[in-house]
Design a protein around this motif. Structure first.
Motif, PDB file in Angstrom:
ATOM      1  N   GLY A   1      47.100 -17.267  -1.425  1.00 15.45           N
ATOM      2  CA  GLY A   1      48.383 -17.887  -2.140  1.00 15.45           C
ATOM      3  C   GLY A   1      49.342 -16.867  -1.985  1.00 15.45           C
ATOM      4  O   GLY A   1      50.791 -17.005  -2.180  1.00 15.45           O
TER       5      GLY A   1
ATOM      6  N   PRO B   1      47.214 -22.053  -3.779  1.00 17.53           N
ATOM      7  CA  PRO B   1      47.813 -22.643  -4.848  1.00 17.53           C
ATOM      8  C   PRO B   1      48.964 -23.492  -4.715  1.00 17.53           C
ATOM      9  O   PRO B   1      49.627 -23.201  -3.587  1.00 17.53           O
TER      10      PRO B   1
ATOM     11  N   SER C   1      52.592 -22.352  -2.697  1.00 16.56           N
ATOM     12  CA  SER C   1      52.641 -21.055  -1.714  1.00 16.56           C
ATOM     13  C   SER C   1      53.336 -21.277  -0.522  1.00 16.56           C
ATOM     14  O   SER C   1      54.031 -20.185  -0.133  1.00 16.56           O
TER      15      SER C   1
END
Length: 123
Positions: free
Chosen positions: A37, A87, A90
């Motif tokens: 991420g 995540p 991102s």
């Protein structure tokens, strides 16, 4: 004095800069400080990407990074992020950085960006 919730009420956005997309790819594979991420930046090649097992570019030119597939009908960037195990946010953060730097985002991603981000830099 700040409370614990005030002291820790932030999110970290890590941007790692590299001399080439090849260096970025290799670093993601070997440097444990680069997390899934994190944003990858290669100014000389005008590439912005996202770190993961197979780091991918969100920019029109991917260099040595993988190109990301645009979401299909009914999908969102969230679907891609979950599928790639990065995540939430991102891809949007990486796109924001690319737009801020005037680097073209992959045309396949633009329709799925939030409206203000999609318009950013389209002057």
């Amino acid at each position: 004095m700040l409370t614990d919730s005030e002291r820790f009420a932030f999110s970290v956005w890590r941007i790692h800069a590299f001399a080439s997309t090849g260096n970025a790819y290799d670093a993601v594979q070997t440097d444990e400080s680069i997390a899934a991420g994190d944003t990858l930046l290669v100014l000389d090649e005008r590439v912005v990407g996202v770190a993961m097992t197979w780091p991918f570019a969100i920019t029109a030119q991917p260099g040595k990074l993988h190109a990301v597939c645009a979401p299909g009908a009914g999908e969102t960037l969230g679907h891609i992020e979950r599928a790639l195990d990065v995540p939430d946010g991102s891809i949007a953060r990486a796109c924001h950085l690319a737009r801020t730097l005037g680097i073209a985002i992959d045309a396949g991603l633009v329709p799925w960006l939030s409206e203000p981000l999609a318009r950013d830099g389209d002057d």
